[in-house]
Every structure is written in structure tokens, then in C-alpha cells.
Design a protein around this motif. Sequence first.
Motif, PDB file in Angstrom:
ATOM      1  N   SER A  93      33.218 105.193  58.524  1.00 27.94           N
ATOM      2  CA  SER A  93      32.549 104.424  59.633  1.00 27.94           C
ATOM      3  C   SER A  93      31.506 103.450  59.371  1.00 27.94           C
ATOM      4  CB  SER A  93      32.581 105.177  60.971  1.00 27.94           C
ATOM      5  OG  SER A  93      33.594 105.724  61.479  1.00 27.94           O
ATOM      6  N   GLY A  94      30.395 104.360  58.802  1.00 32.90           N
ATOM      7  CA  GLY A  94      29.358 103.505  58.193  1.00 32.90           C
ATOM      8  C   GLY A  94      29.538 102.574  57.205  1.00 32.90           C
ATOM      9  N   ALA A  95      30.518 102.643  56.262  1.00 36.54           N
ATOM     10  CA  ALA A  95      30.786 101.792  55.313  1.00 36.54           C
ATOM     11  C   ALA A  95      31.260 100.696  55.887  1.00 36.54           C
ATOM     12  CB  ALA A  95      31.665 102.272  54.326  1.00 36.54           C
ATOM     13  N   GLU A  96      32.302 100.856  56.865  1.00 35.39           N
ATOM     14  CA  GLU A  96      32.983  99.691  57.498  1.00 35.39           C
ATOM     15  C   GLU A  96      32.059  98.716  58.152  1.00 35.39           C
ATOM     16  OE1 GLU A  96      36.658 100.792  59.350  1.00 35.39           O
ATOM     17  OE2 GLU A  96      37.370 101.723  57.517  1.00 35.39           O
ATOM     18  N   ILE A  97      31.146  99.477  58.931  1.00 40.11           N
ATOM     19  CA  ILE A  97      30.165  98.749  59.810  1.00 40.11           C
ATOM     20  C   ILE A  97      29.273  97.964  58.950  1.00 40.11           C
ATOM     21  CG2 ILE A  97      28.182  99.009  61.565  1.00 40.11           C
ATOM     22  CD1 ILE A  97      30.432 101.312  62.628  1.00 40.11           C
ATOM     23  N   VAL A  98      28.689  98.495  57.851  1.00 35.75           N
ATOM     24  CA  VAL A  98      27.804  97.654  56.848  1.00 35.75           C
ATOM     25  C   VAL A  98      28.585  96.609  56.584  1.00 35.75           C
ATOM     26  CG1 VAL A  98      26.723  97.569  54.907  1.00 35.75           C
ATOM     27  CG2 VAL A  98      26.479  99.640  56.247  1.00 35.75           C
ATOM     28  N   ASP A  99      29.650  96.683  55.955  1.00 32.62           N
ATOM     29  CA  ASP A  99      30.618  95.541  55.627  1.00 32.62           C
ATOM     30  C   ASP A  99      30.559  94.443  56.734  1.00 32.62           C
ATOM     31  OD1 ASP A  99      32.178  94.316  53.822  1.00 32.62           O
ATOM     32  OD2 ASP A  99      33.972  94.836  55.087  1.00 32.62           O
ATOM     33  N   ALA A 100      30.827  94.910  58.026  1.00 30.65           N
ATOM     34  CA  ALA A 100      30.866  93.863  59.170  1.00 30.65           C
ATOM     35  C   ALA A 100      29.850  93.426  59.596  1.00 30.65           C
ATOM     36  CB  ALA A 100      31.638  94.672  60.527  1.00 30.65           C
ATOM     37  N   LEU A 101      28.621  94.119  59.248  1.00 29.62           N
ATOM     38  CA  LEU A 101      27.100  93.559  59.733  1.00 29.62           C
ATOM     39  C   LEU A 101      26.878  92.490  58.552  1.00 29.62           C
ATOM     40  CD1 LEU A 101      25.318  96.683  60.632  1.00 29.62           C
ATOM     41  CD2 LEU A 101      25.658  94.655  62.112  1.00 29.62           C
ATOM     42  N   LEU A 102      27.511  92.525  57.530  1.00 26.04           N
ATOM     43  CA  LEU A 102      27.107  91.522  56.307  1.00 26.04           C
ATOM     44  C   LEU A 102      27.527  90.250  56.801  1.00 26.04           C
ATOM     45  CD1 LEU A 102      27.379  93.607  52.955  1.00 26.04           C
ATOM     46  CD2 LEU A 102      25.413  93.059  53.942  1.00 26.04           C
ATOM     47  N   ASP A 103      28.607  89.988  57.655  1.00 29.19           N
ATOM     48  CA  ASP A 103      29.396  88.711  58.041  1.00 29.19           C
ATOM     49  C   ASP A 103      28.286  88.145  59.301  1.00 29.19           C
ATOM     50  OD1 ASP A 103      31.279  88.906  56.008  1.00 29.19           O
ATOM     51  OD2 ASP A 103      32.629  90.135  57.571  1.00 29.19           O
ATOM     52  N   LEU A 104      27.540  88.816  59.946  1.00 23.44           N
ATOM     53  CA  LEU A 104      26.802  88.515  61.138  1.00 23.44           C
ATOM     54  C   LEU A 104      25.505  87.595  60.809  1.00 23.44           C
ATOM     55  CD1 LEU A 104      27.074  91.333  63.515  1.00 23.44           C
ATOM     56  CD2 LEU A 104      28.619  89.564  63.316  1.00 23.44           C
ATOM     57  N   ASN A 105      25.682  86.272  61.141  1.00 24.46           N
ATOM     58  CA  ASN A 105      24.381  85.335  60.942  1.00 24.46           C
ATOM     59  C   ASN A 105      23.160  85.791  61.396  1.00 24.46           C
ATOM     60  OD1 ASN A 105      26.065  83.581  59.124  1.00 24.46           O
ATOM     61  ND2 ASN A 105      26.532  82.406  60.806  1.00 24.46           N
ATOM     62  N   ALA A 106      23.349  86.394  62.703  1.00 24.40           N
ATOM     63  CA  ALA A 106      22.252  87.003  63.550  1.00 24.40           C
ATOM     64  C   ALA A 106      21.385  88.067  62.706  1.00 24.40           C
ATOM     65  CB  ALA A 106      22.615  87.416  64.857  1.00 24.40           C
ATOM     66  N   VAL A 107      22.081  88.459  61.775  1.00 20.63           N
ATOM     67  CA  VAL A 107      21.475  90.091  61.244  1.00 20.63           C
ATOM     68  C   VAL A 107      21.053  89.581  59.765  1.00 20.63           C
ATOM     69  CG1 VAL A 107      21.847  92.123  60.254  1.00 20.63           C
ATOM     70  CG2 VAL A 107      23.111  91.333  62.497  1.00 20.63           C
ATOM     71  N   SER A 108      19.699  89.686  59.498  1.00 18.98           N
ATOM     72  CA  SER A 108      18.980  89.251  58.509  1.00 18.98           C
ATOM     73  C   SER A 108      18.781  90.576  57.350  1.00 18.98           C
ATOM     74  CB  SER A 108      17.546  88.686  58.498  1.00 18.98           C
ATOM     75  OG  SER A 108      16.850  89.484  59.457  1.00 18.98           O
ATOM     76  N   SER A 109      18.687  91.717  57.875  1.00 22.03           N
ATOM     77  CA  SER A 109      18.820  92.614  56.940  1.00 22.03           C
ATOM     78  C   SER A 109      19.466  94.023  57.517  1.00 22.03           C
ATOM     79  CB  SER A 109      17.042  93.151  56.537  1.00 22.03           C
ATOM     80  OG  SER A 109      16.642  93.444  57.716  1.00 22.03           O
ATOM     81  N   VAL A 110      20.200  94.802  56.623  1.00 24.04           N
ATOM     82  CA  VAL A 110      20.892  95.651  56.813  1.00 24.04           C
ATOM     83  C   VAL A 110      20.603  96.940  56.129  1.00 24.04           C
ATOM     84  CG1 VAL A 110      23.339  96.860  56.910  1.00 24.04           C
ATOM     85  CG2 VAL A 110      22.988  94.292  57.325  1.00 24.04           C
ATOM     86  N   HIS A 111      20.161  98.114  56.836  1.00 20.97           N
ATOM     87  CA  HIS A 111      19.790  99.163  56.012  1.00 20.97           C
ATOM     88  C   HIS A 111      20.858 100.164  56.185  1.00 20.97           C
ATOM     89  CE1 HIS A 111      15.465  97.898  55.785  1.00 20.97           C
ATOM     90  NE2 HIS A 111      15.768  97.284  57.209  1.00 20.97           N
ATOM     91  N   MET A 127      36.699 100.975  66.545  1.00 24.94           N
ATOM     92  CA  MET A 127      36.641 100.716  65.176  1.00 24.94           C
ATOM     93  C   MET A 127      37.540  99.987  64.702  1.00 24.94           C
ATOM     94  SD  MET A 127      33.952 102.111  63.606  1.00 24.94           S
ATOM     95  CE  MET A 127      34.704 102.189  62.054  1.00 24.94           C
ATOM     96  N   MET A 128      38.331  98.982  65.512  1.00 29.49           N
ATOM     97  CA  MET A 128      39.455  98.312  64.925  1.00 29.49           C
ATOM     98  C   MET A 128      38.674  97.014  64.437  1.00 29.49           C
ATOM     99  SD  MET A 128      42.440  98.463  64.093  1.00 29.49           S
ATOM    100  CE  MET A 128      43.171  99.764  65.069  1.00 29.49           C
ATOM    101  N   LEU A 129      37.998  97.295  63.100  1.00 29.26           N
ATOM    102  CA  LEU A 129      37.342  96.203  62.613  1.00 29.26           C
ATOM    103  C   LEU A 129      38.103  95.253  61.833  1.00 29.26           C
ATOM    104  CD1 LEU A 129      34.120  98.211  61.903  1.00 29.26           C
ATOM    105  CD2 LEU A 129      34.495  96.792  63.756  1.00 29.26           C
ATOM    106  N   PRO A 130      37.841  93.855  61.443  1.00 28.49           N
ATOM    107  CA  PRO A 130      38.464  93.056  60.741  1.00 28.49           C
ATOM    108  C   PRO A 130      38.640  93.755  59.420  1.00 28.49           C
ATOM    109  CG  PRO A 130      36.922  91.671  61.705  1.00 28.49           C
ATOM    110  CD  PRO A 130      36.672  93.213  62.046  1.00 28.49           C
ATOM    111  N   GLY A 131      40.078  93.737  58.767  1.00 21.15           N
ATOM    112  CA  GLY A 131      40.023  94.139  57.477  1.00 21.15           C
ATOM    113  C   GLY A 131      40.002  95.852  57.348  1.00 21.15           C
ATOM    114  N   ALA A 132      39.985  96.366  58.278  1.00 25.61           N
ATOM    115  CA  ALA A 132      39.952  98.205  58.289  1.00 25.61           C
ATOM    116  C   ALA A 132      41.416  98.620  57.933  1.00 25.61           C
ATOM    117  CB  ALA A 132      39.791  98.848  59.579  1.00 25.61           C
ATOM    118  N   GLU A 133      41.203  99.310  56.792  1.00 29.64           N
ATOM    119  CA  GLU A 133      42.677 100.095  56.239  1.00 29.64           C
ATOM    120  C   GLU A 133      42.833 101.516  56.435  1.00 29.64           C
ATOM    121  OE1 GLU A 133      41.823  98.999  52.235  1.00 29.64           O
ATOM    122  OE2 GLU A 133      43.018  97.123  52.410  1.00 29.64           O
ATOM    123  N   MET A 134      44.156 101.799  56.357  1.00 31.83           N
ATOM    124  CA  MET A 134      44.490 103.212  56.578  1.00 31.83           C
ATOM    125  C   MET A 134      43.713 104.099  55.307  1.00 31.83           C
ATOM    126  SD  MET A 134      45.976 103.760  59.123  1.00 31.83           S
ATOM    127  CE  MET A 134      46.701 105.228  58.906  1.00 31.83           C
TER     128      MET A 134
END
Length: 440
Positions: A192-210, A47-54
Motif C-alpha cells: 500500500s505504501g509503495a502504491e501511494i508513493v507512486d500515486a503521489l509522484l503524479d500530483l502537481n500539488a505535492v512538492s516532496s514525498v517522504h 486502494m483502487m489506484l491507477p495501475g494497481a496490479e494483482m
Amino acid sequence: MTSHVLDLAGAGIGPFNLSLAAQLDSIPALSVRFFERRPTFAWHPGMMLPGAEMQTSILKDLVTATNPTSPWSFLSYLVTHKRFYQFLNAEYEAVPRKEFADYLGWVARGLTSLSFGTSVREVHAADGLFSIATDDGRARARNLSVGIGKAPSRPAWAERLPKSIAFHSSEAATRLGDVKAPRVAVIGGGQSGAEIVDALLDLNAVSSVHWISRRPNFEPLDATPFTNELFTPGYMEKFHGLPEDLRLIHTRRQVLASDGVSSSTLKKLYRRLYERKLDKPGKPEHGISLRPYRDVVEATRNGSEIELTMRNGFDNSIETIEVDMIVLATGYRFVLPDFLQSLESRIALNSIGEPVLENDFSLVWDGPSENRIYVLNAGRHSHGIAEPQLSLAAWRSAVIANSVLGQPFFDLGQLDPIVQWETQGQPAALSSHLGQEAAE
Ligand SMILES: Cc1cc2nc3c(=O)[nH]c(=O)nc-3n(C[C@H](O)[C@H](O)[C@H](O)COP(=O)(O)OP(=O)(O)OC[C@H]3O[C@@H](n4cnc5c(N)ncnc54)[C@H](O)[C@@H]3O)c2cc1C
Ligand SMILES: NC(=O)c1ccc[n+]([C@@H]2O[C@H](COP(=O)([O-])OP(=O)(O)OC[C@H]3O[C@@H](n4cnc5c(N)ncnc54)[C@H](OP(=O)(O)O)[C@@H]3O)[C@@H](O)[C@H]2O)c1
């Protein structure tokens, strides 16, 4: 291989046993050793995603709350790394997780009581000692400290889905880079869900995130002052004294004090969505659909697609969507480790199958009282919602250190709490007329 008898052997070196090891480092009279299966220290690397904060203050580090002169504090780490002034100048509202993880790694490299690359395999109790089988041989100890963290929790409906298309958030950092699926559902409305949604929005391969949450909305972490009173030793001690049914009720009600989403993450996500609207005005589909109050009840595979069936609590309807991949940000649960199997039948469990924990975080079992098995990160329902968090880790470690030593090495006296939680004196019985109203 440790030939002499240890005062305490620890299984697992996450932040919680690391805190205990750091506090015990101040008591050279005690002989202790901690074993970790990973080759080096790592803090939730998945879960060490870019920008993750304490989510907690750096003062709630491994030691400071009860041992401010310890060399293993976060401030000591900053000074050693010559970043004290720059850290202050950076004026973090929330410190990056990667910096706190680096601090933890620094402590782990500095303590001499830790063994890495060594799994604990089996524990047996005999003749007033625990015999601990590790990858490295055997150790004998008077007390154990189980600090193995929690296991990823996967809902029953996801059990039949292969992990290649439905993985848990604990693997996100390694799996997200390979995601090629255009439609991804993130299930779980916690941090965790929020951080992963944020990370998915940066992925070009993903066109829709639910983003699907069972909670009525995307709910914030409550970190306001009176709620933060739940994260004090005084509250934890009083909570532990309550009957189990009340503790379970309170824990459920307090969930957002520990498991809501940081308001900074919610704001960041909201602004990203707002900016998408700005960039593509009038377009109904802008790559994300937010679906709170949805309880996923079924997931069926149709070829390469997954059909998710959800109950929508807002309008009481049933809804389906098709996706190509699922991320299960569905949290964690405590599981008694396999290495305690030989003692399992001797351990008292509560009504939800968790070990019953004493005030000093040792579990109740039928063995000798001088052989204690302390369990960390299993006390959400016995000690309260603060127990699985870092907030009281330094204090808990000091409680355990005093318990192992049999005397108060650490001064754990507290000021009276600001909130009067319990009825003082002898609780009065309700008059029959009021009792009837309360029951209705
Ligand atoms: C992504 C994430 C971020 C978090 N951030 C915060 C935060 O900012 N503030 C906060 O208060 N709380 C936070 N928490 C909650 C909590 O502080 C962490 O989960 C914390 O890591 C718990 O520490 P732990 O030592 O119990 O478990 P873990 O960190 O899971 O460590 C357990 C260790 O035990 C090892 N192990 C397991 N079995 C064995 C075995 N048989 N033999 C040897 N080793 C074994 C594992 O390899 C692991 O290294 C966060 C939780 C998550 C999931
Ligand atoms: N950067 C950070 O500091 C950071 C990052 C990640 C995590 N954390 C901390 O780590 C802890 C765990 O966080 P987490 O987000 O992994 O887990 P969590 O807070 O337990 O959230 C899990 C989410 O999954 C939902 N869920 C669980 N089972 C489900 C099911 N069967 N069907 C549908 N939804 C289900 C839960 O809904 P219900 O609420 O309805 O059960 C909840 O919304 C928290 O304390 C969190 O604050 C911190």
C-alpha cells in the motif's frame, strides 16, 4: 427476511465470503444467505489506484483450486465477456486489480444467495440456532461465516492527529485527489505504501514525498517457488498443528512472503526516481526522500505542520522532519465484530487476543459443536501467512463447505509436499551435550 432456518448465514461479502458463496452454489441442498452492508460489491475501493496490479495468479480465483468446473471461475468470466483471446494476447505478468475486481463483481451479481445494502447488526445463540439481526429483519441459521475483513490499523502516535491531515491508506483513492499539502509523508513499507508513493509522484500539488518504513529497506515480496510452498494446503495443515509459540515465530519470520512489495512496483518506483535524476542532474532535492529503517515514535502538531520524530535503526540516531500531511500505510488488524458481542465471553482467544481457530476455520466456543462460527481472514497466526491472502481462498471455502455438509463433497486430498517440513516419525531428544549447545 429469511423465515426458514438457513444452513449458513454469512456476514460480509468481500472476496472470502464471496468464494464461499460461489463454492456453496455447487451444493443446492444447502440453504445459505450472505449479507453485505455496501449497496453493491466493491473490493478495497479506497486502494483502487491507477495501475494497481494483482499479487496473485488469476488461477487463484474464487473457485478453481478445488472446483475447476464451477461457472464462477476467472476463465469463465473471461469467456463470458468474450475477452479470452485478448486476455492471453495481453500477456500480463500481473493482472490489473481493476479487472480482478470486475470479475469479483460479476460473480457477486450472478449469485442468488447474496443480499447487499444489509449490515449484520447482532447475533444471538439459543436453542441450537443463531439468530441474526440485519438491517432487513432477522434470519436464523445453524452456522455462521464471518467474512468482514480487517480494520485499518493506526499507530498510537497518530491517534491525536485529525483524519483530515493523517488518513489511512484504505481511503487513498478518495483522498489523494484532494491533497493540496506540499509535503507528504507516507508511513509504511508494504505494498500500500509503495502504491501511494507512486500515486503521489503524479500530483502537481505535492512538492516532496517522504517514504518512511520501519523495515530495514524497501523489501520485496518473496514469490519464489520454495516460499510459495507456504501457500499450499499441505503447508497450512501442518502449520495449524504446531504449538502457538512456534506459529507466532514463523509468522514473524515469513512476513515478506505475504507483505513485501511486488518487485514490479519497486522497479517502477526506482526507475521513476532515476529518471528524475536524469531530468534534474545535480539537484539534491528532487521531490522524494526515501527513509527506511525509521520507526516513527512521535507526531506533534506545530500550527499547520506536523513534526515527525523517528528512530533511525541504520545509525541509531533520532531524526525529525516537518510535513503537512501523513498517509498511514500501516496495514490492517483483525477485530472481533460488534455483532458478536453477545457471544464474546464464550469465544476462546489466543495469547494475542485473536479467536482460536479449528482446522476447518471455525472458532472455538462453548456453544453446541453443531453450531459453528467460521471466521475468514483471522487466521494468520493459526493457519499461516497464506490465510489472509487469496491464494488458498477457494480451498478454504471447500474445507468450510465440507464441514457444513458433514461429508467430503469436495475432494481435498493433496500430493505430498515437495519440502519435508516436519520431523518424520518420533522426534528424537537432543543428547544432553547437544541440548546445552542449542540453548546457548
Ligand atoms: C489493497 C489490497 C489489495 C490486495 N490484493 C491482494 C492480491 O492481489 N492478492 C492476494 O492474495 N491478496 C490481496 N489482498 C489481501 C486480501 O486478499 C484482501 O484483503 C481481501 O479483500 C480480503 O477479503 P475479505 O473478504 O476478508 O475482506 P474485505 O475485502 O475487507 O471484505 C469484507 C466485507 O465485509 C463487509 N462488512 C463488514 N462488516 C459488515 C457487517 N457488519 N455486515 C455486513 N457486511 C459487513 C465490508 O463492507 C466488506 O465489503 C489485498 C489487500 C488489500 C488491502
Ligand atoms: N496491489 C496489491 O495486490 C496490494 C495492494 C495493497 C496491499 N496488498 C496486500 O494487502 C496486505 C496489506 O498491505 P499493506 O501494505 O496495507 O500493509 P502491510 O503489508 O501490513 O504493511 C504495513 C507497513 O506499515 C508498517 N507499520 C505498521 N505499524 C507501524 C507503526 N506503528 N509505525 C511505523 N510503521 C508501521 C509495517 O512495518 P513493520 O513491517 O515493521 O511492522 C509495514 O511496513 C498485504 O498482504 C499486501 O500484500 C496488495
